[in-house]
Design an enzyme around this catalytic site. Structure first.
Site, PDB file in Angstrom:
ATOM      1  N   PRO A   1       0.828  -1.166  -0.121  1.00  0.00           N
ATOM      2  CA  PRO A   1      -0.067  -0.099  -0.106  1.00  0.00           C
ATOM      3  C   PRO A   1       0.733   1.388  -0.005  1.00  0.00           C
ATOM      4  CG  PRO A   1      -0.507  -1.436   1.779  1.00  0.00           C
ATOM      5  CD  PRO A   1       0.607  -2.143   1.246  1.00  0.00           C
ATOM      6  N   GLU A   2       0.858   1.849  -1.018  1.00  0.00           N
ATOM      7  CA  GLU A   2       1.343   3.174  -1.210  1.00  0.00           C
ATOM      8  C   GLU A   2       0.199   4.258  -1.313  1.00  0.00           C
ATOM      9  OE1 GLU A   2       4.610   3.352  -4.036  1.00  0.00           O
ATOM     10  OE2 GLU A   2       5.163   1.481  -3.785  1.00  0.00           O
TER      11      GLU A   2
END
Length: 321
Positions: A34-35
């Site tokens: 998750p960015e």
DNA sequence: CTGAGCCCCTGGGCGC
DNA sequence: TGCGCCCAGGGGCTCA
């Protein structure tokens, strides 16, 4: 094959950051890290389900990263914001009603959530059957909020608004790359001021928020800058500034990278995964010049780049000596 | 102060 | 066939 015992999402759940994706090169399975685009997608999905709801009670599994959320109990969720890769749920005073007035009021606490590498945050009507369930936030509605995290790199914490002493990275977070605060000239100055490889600067969160390994590689490719470069020219930093905005905006539009779900024994690739130009494409042809993509290690992370489009700087970093 | 590198953690892949 | 090593990575931490 994806992890066989990893819980499958049920119908009605939203936003899975951790899913199985077929690696384009070797058919390997990799995680969806998750960015910023993934966290923003989750935020948008969860917002209508949780904002305005009251937290009835909370549960956390043992571990230093999941404690200290019980102060959230009895508080209404006023807003769900994002800062870099962090989700920030603004909470009201205990007992106050989650009316529109309260929603527009000032938060009394913040529930800080970081998904780490494998964290999943989702709403569901009932407790999911998962060995990696780390936290439950019961709401006064038909759905509750669940945090599932196989690798335990995620973090949950309740703090007073803006008081991030315990969260060094959040406390020193740089500007949001898709906001007007992300100024090209300030960005250039920050890059010049650092002697670290440009990729390490991007991953550091202090110069710009929310960049992780995938989008660092993608933006550097788009800007034509070698990830190990320790000095960038003004034209280069301007290209990188624009590339970051473009890559992130496109990824958000695609609901993030690696959002494929494992269903009925078939793997489906995520929406943005197919758009990746260099990440996880070692030995495959560069989409621009067809040179084989290289993989190396920079700042302790797997780093992909085109050796032809992203040449290392000779001396000053400016091609014109 | 700043950069480099290790550590946390788990499960899939792969070598032997 | 099966065991066990290695890898992935965000962020915190330590050390030079």
């Amino acid at each position: 094959m994806p992890p066989a015992n990893y819980p499958r999402l049920r119908v009605g759940e939203v936003a899975t950051p951790k899913v199985a994706v077929r690696g384009a090169a070797g058919g390997a399975i990799m995680d969806a890290m998750p960015e910023l685009p993934e966290v923003e997608t989750i935020r948008r999905d969860l917002e209508p389900h949780v904002v305005g709801r009251r937290i009835v009670r909370t549960w956390c599994s043992d571990g230093p990263r999941y404690g200290d959320i019980h102060d959230a109990a009895g508080r209404a969720i006023l807003a769900l914001r994002r800062r870099g890769k962090y989700l920030l749920a603004e909470l009201g005073e205990v007992g106050t009603v989650a009316s529109p007035d309260a929603v527009s009021g000032i938060a009394a606490r913040e529930l800080v959530i970081h998904l780490g590498m494998s964290g999943r945050l989702f709403t569901a009507a009932s407790r999911p059957d998962s060995p990696h369930l780390r936290a439950v936030i019961e709401l006064d509605g038909p759905e509750h909020l669940y945090f599932d995290d196989m690798r335990k790199f995620g973090q949950l914490l309740v703090v007073r608004p803006g008081e991030y002493e315990a969260l060094e990275t959040l406390a020193h977070m740089g500007p949001e790359p898709l906001s007007a605060d992300f100024d090209a000239e300030n960005f250039h100055r920050a890059l010049v001021a650092s002697r670290a490889p440009v990729k390490a600067v991007l991953l550091g969160q202090r110069v710009v928020a929310g960049i992780g390994n995938i989008y660092a590689d993608e933006a550097l490719f788009l800007a034509g800058i070698h990830p190990g470069s320790r000095s960038v020219s003004r034209p280069q930093s301007r290209r990188l500034h624009a590339a970051l905005k473009q890559v992130l905006a496109e990824a958000i539009a695609n609901r993030g990278t690696s959002f494929s779900l494992y269903r009925d024994g078939h793997l489906r690739e995520g929406n943005h995964y197919r758009e990746l130009k260099v990440y996880d494409r070692e030995d495959q042809p560069c989409p621009r010049c067809h040179t084989a993509i290289c993989k190396t290690r920079i700042a302790g992370r797997g780093t992909h780049f085109c050796p032809s489009c992203q040449k290392p700087p000779r001396s000053t970093g400016n091609g014109r000596g």
